[in-house]
Design a protein around this motif. Structure first.
Motif, PDB file in Angstrom:
ATOM      1  N   ILE A   5      35.903  35.888  39.512  1.00  0.00           N
ATOM      2  CA  ILE A   5      37.203  35.253  39.670  1.00  0.00           C
ATOM      3  C   ILE A   5      37.836  35.780  40.948  1.00  0.00           C
ATOM      4  CG2 ILE A   5      38.356  36.995  38.221  1.00  0.00           C
ATOM      5  CD1 ILE A   5      40.332  34.768  37.405  1.00  0.00           C
ATOM      6  N   ARG A   6      38.420  34.884  41.733  1.00  0.00           N
ATOM      7  CA  ARG A   6      39.023  35.236  43.017  1.00  0.00           C
ATOM      8  C   ARG A   6      40.542  35.087  42.891  1.00  0.00           C
ATOM      9  NH1 ARG A   6      36.014  30.405  45.539  1.00  0.00           N
ATOM     10  NH2 ARG A   6      36.858  29.689  43.561  1.00  0.00           N
ATOM     11  N   ILE A   7      41.251  36.188  43.145  1.00  0.00           N
ATOM     12  CA  ILE A   7      42.701  36.220  42.984  1.00  0.00           C
ATOM     13  C   ILE A   7      43.331  36.627  44.311  1.00  0.00           C
ATOM     14  CG2 ILE A   7      44.639  37.195  41.699  1.00  0.00           C
ATOM     15  CD1 ILE A   7      42.593  37.988  39.525  1.00  0.00           C
ATOM     16  N   GLY A   8      44.292  35.843  44.781  1.00  0.00           N
ATOM     17  CA  GLY A   8      45.029  36.189  45.983  1.00  0.00           C
ATOM     18  C   GLY A   8      46.424  36.670  45.612  1.00  0.00           C
ATOM     19  N   THR A   9      46.934  37.674  46.306  1.00  0.00           N
ATOM     20  CA  THR A   9      48.271  38.185  46.012  1.00  0.00           C
ATOM     21  C   THR A   9      49.044  38.431  47.298  1.00  0.00           C
ATOM     22  OG1 THR A   9      47.957  40.615  46.092  1.00  0.00           O
ATOM     23  CG2 THR A   9      47.191  39.475  44.122  1.00  0.00           C
ATOM     24  N   VAL A  10      50.356  38.293  47.209  1.00  0.00           N
ATOM     25  CA  VAL A  10      51.215  38.780  48.281  1.00  0.00           C
ATOM     26  C   VAL A  10      51.187  40.308  48.215  1.00  0.00           C
ATOM     27  CG1 VAL A  10      52.699  36.741  48.328  1.00  0.00           C
ATOM     28  CG2 VAL A  10      53.251  38.631  46.779  1.00  0.00           C
ATOM     29  N   PRO A  11      51.453  41.003  49.332  1.00  0.00           N
ATOM     30  CA  PRO A  11      51.328  42.471  49.334  1.00  0.00           C
ATOM     31  C   PRO A  11      52.111  43.149  48.227  1.00  0.00           C
ATOM     32  CG  PRO A  11      51.582  41.664  51.566  1.00  0.00           C
ATOM     33  CD  PRO A  11      51.782  40.472  50.672  1.00  0.00           C
ATOM     34  N   ASN A  12      53.343  42.746  48.008  1.00  0.00           N
ATOM     35  CA  ASN A  12      54.163  43.426  47.012  1.00  0.00           C
ATOM     36  C   ASN A  12      53.651  43.256  45.589  1.00  0.00           C
ATOM     37  OD1 ASN A  12      55.807  44.341  49.014  1.00  0.00           O
ATOM     38  ND2 ASN A  12      57.563  43.070  48.503  1.00  0.00           N
ATOM     39  N   ALA A  13      52.926  42.163  45.317  1.00  0.00           N
ATOM     40  CA  ALA A  13      52.442  41.919  43.960  1.00  0.00           C
ATOM     41  C   ALA A  13      51.079  42.528  43.698  1.00  0.00           C
ATOM     42  CB  ALA A  13      52.388  40.416  43.687  1.00  0.00           C
ATOM     43  N   SER A  14      50.382  42.970  44.740  1.00  0.00           N
ATOM     44  CA  SER A  14      49.027  43.481  44.530  1.00  0.00           C
ATOM     45  C   SER A  14      49.016  44.757  43.700  1.00  0.00           C
ATOM     46  CB  SER A  14      48.329  43.715  45.872  1.00  0.00           C
ATOM     47  OG  SER A  14      49.083  44.572  46.706  1.00  0.00           O
ATOM     48  N   GLY A  15      50.157  45.442  43.610  1.00  0.00           N
ATOM     49  CA  GLY A  15      50.223  46.626  42.762  1.00  0.00           C
ATOM     50  C   GLY A  15      50.268  46.299  41.287  1.00  0.00           C
ATOM     51  N   ALA A  16      50.553  45.053  40.941  1.00  0.00           N
ATOM     52  CA  ALA A  16      50.658  44.654  39.535  1.00  0.00           C
ATOM     53  C   ALA A  16      49.444  43.886  39.043  1.00  0.00           C
ATOM     54  CB  ALA A  16      51.912  43.804  39.331  1.00  0.00           C
ATOM     55  N   VAL A  17      48.553  43.503  39.950  1.00  0.00           N
ATOM     56  CA  VAL A  17      47.446  42.621  39.551  1.00  0.00           C
ATOM     57  C   VAL A  17      46.524  43.293  38.538  1.00  0.00           C
ATOM     58  CG1 VAL A  17      45.906  43.292  41.447  1.00  0.00           C
ATOM     59  CG2 VAL A  17      45.735  41.003  40.444  1.00  0.00           C
TER      60      VAL A  17
ATOM     61  N   HIS B 143      36.265  39.868  28.756  1.00  0.00           N
ATOM     62  CA  HIS B 143      35.091  39.154  29.266  1.00  0.00           C
ATOM     63  C   HIS B 143      34.253  40.125  30.103  1.00  0.00           C
ATOM     64  CE1 HIS B 143      37.036  35.443  27.958  1.00  0.00           C
ATOM     65  NE2 HIS B 143      38.129  35.839  28.600  1.00  0.00           N
ATOM     66  N   PRO B 144      33.382  40.894  29.474  1.00  0.00           N
ATOM     67  CA  PRO B 144      32.650  41.962  30.173  1.00  0.00           C
ATOM     68  C   PRO B 144      31.737  41.476  31.295  1.00  0.00           C
ATOM     69  CG  PRO B 144      32.519  42.240  27.784  1.00  0.00           C
ATOM     70  CD  PRO B 144      33.102  40.892  28.020  1.00  0.00           C
ATOM     71  N   LEU B 145      31.376  40.205  31.311  1.00  0.00           N
ATOM     72  CA  LEU B 145      30.469  39.698  32.343  1.00  0.00           C
ATOM     73  C   LEU B 145      31.208  39.171  33.573  1.00  0.00           C
ATOM     74  CD1 LEU B 145      27.851  37.803  30.125  1.00  0.00           C
ATOM     75  CD2 LEU B 145      27.742  40.145  31.012  1.00  0.00           C
ATOM     76  N   VAL B 146      32.524  39.225  33.548  1.00  0.00           N
ATOM     77  CA  VAL B 146      33.324  38.726  34.665  1.00  0.00           C
ATOM     78  C   VAL B 146      33.537  39.830  35.694  1.00  0.00           C
ATOM     79  CG1 VAL B 146      35.629  37.930  35.332  1.00  0.00           C
ATOM     80  CG2 VAL B 146      34.484  36.917  33.363  1.00  0.00           C
ATOM     81  N   THR B 147      33.395  39.481  36.969  1.00  0.00           N
ATOM     82  CA  THR B 147      33.755  40.381  38.055  1.00  0.00           C
ATOM     83  C   THR B 147      34.963  39.803  38.784  1.00  0.00           C
ATOM     84  OG1 THR B 147      32.231  39.316  39.599  1.00  0.00           O
ATOM     85  CG2 THR B 147      31.404  41.204  38.346  1.00  0.00           C
ATOM     86  N   VAL B 148      35.682  40.661  39.486  1.00  0.00           N
ATOM     87  CA  VAL B 148      36.962  40.270  40.096  1.00  0.00           C
ATOM     88  C   VAL B 148      36.936  40.546  41.591  1.00  0.00           C
ATOM     89  CG1 VAL B 148      39.451  40.662  40.112  1.00  0.00           C
ATOM     90  CG2 VAL B 148      38.185  40.778  37.952  1.00  0.00           C
ATOM     91  N   GLU B 149      37.445  39.605  42.358  1.00  0.00           N
ATOM     92  CA  GLU B 149      37.674  39.787  43.785  1.00  0.00           C
ATOM     93  C   GLU B 149      39.161  39.560  44.048  1.00  0.00           C
ATOM     94  OE1 GLU B 149      36.413  37.926  48.163  1.00  0.00           O
ATOM     95  OE2 GLU B 149      35.552  37.115  46.307  1.00  0.00           O
ATOM     96  N   VAL B 150      39.839  40.602  44.513  1.00  0.00           N
ATOM     97  CA  VAL B 150      41.269  40.510  44.803  1.00  0.00           C
ATOM     98  C   VAL B 150      41.465  40.469  46.309  1.00  0.00           C
ATOM     99  CG1 VAL B 150      43.521  41.612  44.575  1.00  0.00           C
ATOM    100  CG2 VAL B 150      41.887  41.744  42.688  1.00  0.00           C
ATOM    101  N   LEU B 151      42.133  39.423  46.765  1.00  0.00           N
ATOM    102  CA  LEU B 151      42.466  39.277  48.186  1.00  0.00           C
ATOM    103  C   LEU B 151      43.947  39.601  48.339  1.00  0.00           C
ATOM    104  CD1 LEU B 151      40.579  35.911  48.763  1.00  0.00           C
ATOM    105  CD2 LEU B 151      39.760  38.208  49.291  1.00  0.00           C
TER     106      LEU B 151
END
Length: 306
Positions: free
Chosen positions: A93-105, A116-124
């Motif tokens: 799953i690919r998630i984009g955040t504004v800088p201030n919100a990346s601390g809450a993701v 969902h143990p088989l899911v990997t995460v990419e945070v932009l």
């Protein structure tokens, strides 16, 4: 074959260069060029303006790219849906955040990965709201965390998560840090390190400073919240940071986080996804987790509050 041709066309629109597009698709440039040419023949319409080098897409090509992005996104969503029915949700799953919100993701990704143990995460992280919406529209990401202080464009849906509030981060020896609260006017008189003026998080701060009748003159500007903390740590600077980041860094030794008042201001932050149905199975899973997670309660206590 059609899917591959559409992938090559989307890559060409994104990279705006035949060689780079071919490299991103792991094919030779002649193979990519030939596939795009065959797509033009099948559709009986020119898609690319050709000269000595790539000169852009034709108007017809621009419209076809939009359809191609939708078709490819639906194909990927169908594959994910079938995979989830067979073996459970898997993939990235690919998630984009504004800088201030990346601390809450992480408050969303942690329960998502637990469920969902088989899911990997990419945070932009460090994306502007406009860039997040563009990437959502182009199906480059599945979801975004951004400010909900304006009207979202058509085609997106939002789930409010929490209200961002602000604290003055400064050294414990600073006189302003001795009180239970500090005013925005007091903060404006300190040697400040703030986010850059082009960033939405900074524009929010400037609006509050203006409401308080003052105009800050930061000595240091950056696009990194981490850089704000590192500058305050030197003892030479103060900063205004969202309370969410105190959940990540805490209040480092030698610093104090003081709630800002006069005025008190909060800005809504939410999870935004594409409104198309059925849409991305990843986006649906993250939205389900967000509905079950009280993000606001998790962020309510600010370490260092009096």
């Amino acid at each position: 074959m059609l899917f591959r041709q559409l992938e090559y066309l989307v890559a060409l629109a994104r990279e705006r260069h035949f060689a780079r597009a071919a490299q991103s698709c792991y094919v030779s440039q002649p193979a990519l060029s030939e596939a795009v040419r065959k797509l033009e023949e099948e559709l009986d319409v020119p898609l690319v303006r050709r000269g000595r080098s790539y000169e852009g897409l034709t108007p017809e090509g621009e419209r076809i790219v939009v359809w191609a992005q939708r078709i490819l996104a639906d194909r990927d969503a169908l594959k994910d849906e079938i995979g989830a029915l067979r073996t459970g949700l898997s993939g990235r799953i690919r998630i984009g955040t504004v800088p201030n919100a990346s601390g809450a993701v992480s408050l969303l990704t942690a329960p998502l990965c637990a469920a969902h143990p088989l899911v990997t995460v990419e945070v932009l992280a460090d994306l502007r709201s406009e860039e997040i919406l563009r990437r959502l529209r182009d199906f480059e990401i599945d979801a975004g965390l951004l400010y909900l202080d304006g009207q979202l464009p058509e085609g997106f849906s939002a789930l409010p998560l929490y209200e961002e509030r602000y604290v003055l981060l400064t050294g414990v020896a600073d006189r302003t840090a001795q009180g239970a609260t500090a005013t925005w006017a007091e903060a404006s008189r300190l040697p400040l390190c703030l986010l850059g003026g082009a960033m939405q998080g900074r524009r929010v701060l400037d609006e509050v400073f203006e409401e308080a009748g003052v105009r800050p003159s930061p000595r240091v500007e950056t696009d990194s919240v981490g850089a704000l903390f590192s500058h305050v740590r030197t003892g030479r600077w103060a900063s205004v940071v969202p309370h969410t980041w105190l959940q990540v860094f805490g209040v480092p030794h030698g610093m104090r986080a003081v709630p800002l008042v006069g005025p008190e201001r909060t800005v809504p932050v939410g999870l935004v996804v594409h409104a198309r149905e059925p849409g991305s199975v990843m986006a649906r899973a993250l939205t389900a987790v967000a509905r079950e997670t009280d993000v606001a309660a998790a962020l309510e206590r600010v370490p260092g509050d009096p």
